[in-house]
Design an enzyme around this catalytic site. Structure first.
Site, PDB file in Angstrom:
ATOM      1  N   ALA A  71       0.632  -0.998   0.424  1.00 16.90           N
ATOM      2  CA  ALA A  71       0.278   0.220  -0.055  1.00 16.90           C
ATOM      3  C   ALA A  71       0.679   1.312  -0.151  1.00 16.90           C
ATOM      4  O   ALA A  71       1.846   1.649   0.815  1.00 16.90           O
ATOM      5  CB  ALA A  71      -0.957   0.044   1.042  1.00 16.90           C
ATOM      6  N   ASP A  72      -0.085   1.869  -0.525  1.00 15.15           N
ATOM      7  CA  ASP A  72       0.332   3.496  -0.063  1.00 15.15           C
ATOM      8  C   ASP A  72      -0.069   4.428  -0.273  1.00 15.15           C
ATOM      9  O   ASP A  72      -1.309   4.310  -0.885  1.00 15.15           O
ATOM     10  CB  ASP A  72       2.195   3.626  -1.861  1.00 15.15           C
ATOM     11  CG  ASP A  72       2.747   5.018  -1.659  1.00 15.15           C
ATOM     12  OD1 ASP A  72       3.567   4.724  -0.970  1.00 15.15           O
ATOM     13  OD2 ASP A  72       1.899   6.471  -1.846  1.00 15.15           O
ATOM     14  N   THR A  73       0.116   5.650   0.919  1.00 19.37           N
ATOM     15  CA  THR A  73      -1.057   6.290   0.761  1.00 19.37           C
ATOM     16  C   THR A  73      -0.453   8.105   0.639  1.00 19.37           C
ATOM     17  O   THR A  73       0.832   8.171   0.677  1.00 19.37           O
ATOM     18  CB  THR A  73      -1.058   6.502   2.550  1.00 19.37           C
ATOM     19  OG1 THR A  73      -1.594   5.595   2.904  1.00 19.37           O
ATOM     20  CG2 THR A  73      -2.086   7.511   2.789  1.00 19.37           C
ATOM     21  N   GLY A 108      -2.946   3.752  -2.358  1.00 23.55           N
ATOM     22  CA  GLY A 108      -3.049   2.715  -3.420  1.00 23.55           C
ATOM     23  C   GLY A 108      -2.784   1.153  -2.612  1.00 23.55           C
ATOM     24  O   GLY A 108      -2.604   1.395  -2.141  1.00 23.55           O
TER      25      GLY A 108
END
Length: 193
Positions: A71-73, A108
């Site tokens: 994940a990437d925020t 994401g």
């Protein structure tokens, strides 16, 4: 919860670990160093999905039967992406930019298995009150938000006193859209109740 195969969380984020645990899922953590650069022509959700997918690619040659979650925020103020601040000055500048405005937090997520890859995202709109310089300095000095996109954690003091409202998932702002993740794990037959 019944998992059809082992889950591997590719993140050291204590918040993501806590959220997955809260879903009642068993998982192991395995982290690889991956550069978080992205093409300049990508915007918003494209960046978050690209980075989540890029992180997952580091695992594709070592997969057996696991499902890898990456994940990437990111924090978007208009077209500007606010990454993790490196210094007190950068963090203060970011928080001043967010003060009194709304912005988007986009996470994401990528699920990778031997069978393929599923990439999705969630977006939450966040509204900050006007923050004083003394409130910003207090937060940075006491909470050291240098590991957080946009220089803040919604679950911390600044979120409690400074965020007037949100539209969308709170957990997405914390770092993982758990409702969408749960639904995707069920849809792909990795999880059943």
């Amino acid at each position: 919860m019944n998992l059809s195969r082992p889950l591997l969380l590719a993140s050291n984020s204590p918040r993501r670990k806590e959220l997955l645990t809260g879903l009642g899922l068993d998982f192991i953590v395995r982290v690889k160093d991956v550069h978080e650069d992205f093409p300049n022509d990508l915007k918003g959700a494209e960046v978050a999905e690209y980075l989540a997918s890029h992180k997952a690619d580091a695992y594709k040659d070592s997969l057996s039967d696991e499902v890898v979650i990456t994940a990437d925020t990111i924090v978007c103020l208009g077209d500007r992406i606010l990454n993790k601040p490196q210094t007190h000055h950068e963090a203060a500048e970011m928080l001043r930019a967010l003060s009194g405005k709304s912005h988007e937090v986009i996470t994401g997520v990528c699920l990778l298995s031997k069978e393929g890859k599923s990439v999705f995202h969630d977006t939450t709109k966040v509204y900050f009150k006007e923050l004083s310089d003394s409130e910003i300095d207090f937060y940075i000095n006491h909470y050291k938000p240098f590991d957080k996109a946009g220089a803040y954690g919604i679950q911390e003091w600044i979120g409690m006193m400074g965020i007037e409202r949100i539209e969308g998932s709170y957990f997405n702002v914390v770092g993982l859209p758990v409702q969408k993740l749960y639904a995707k794990l069920v849809e792909l037959n990795y999880l059943s109740c």
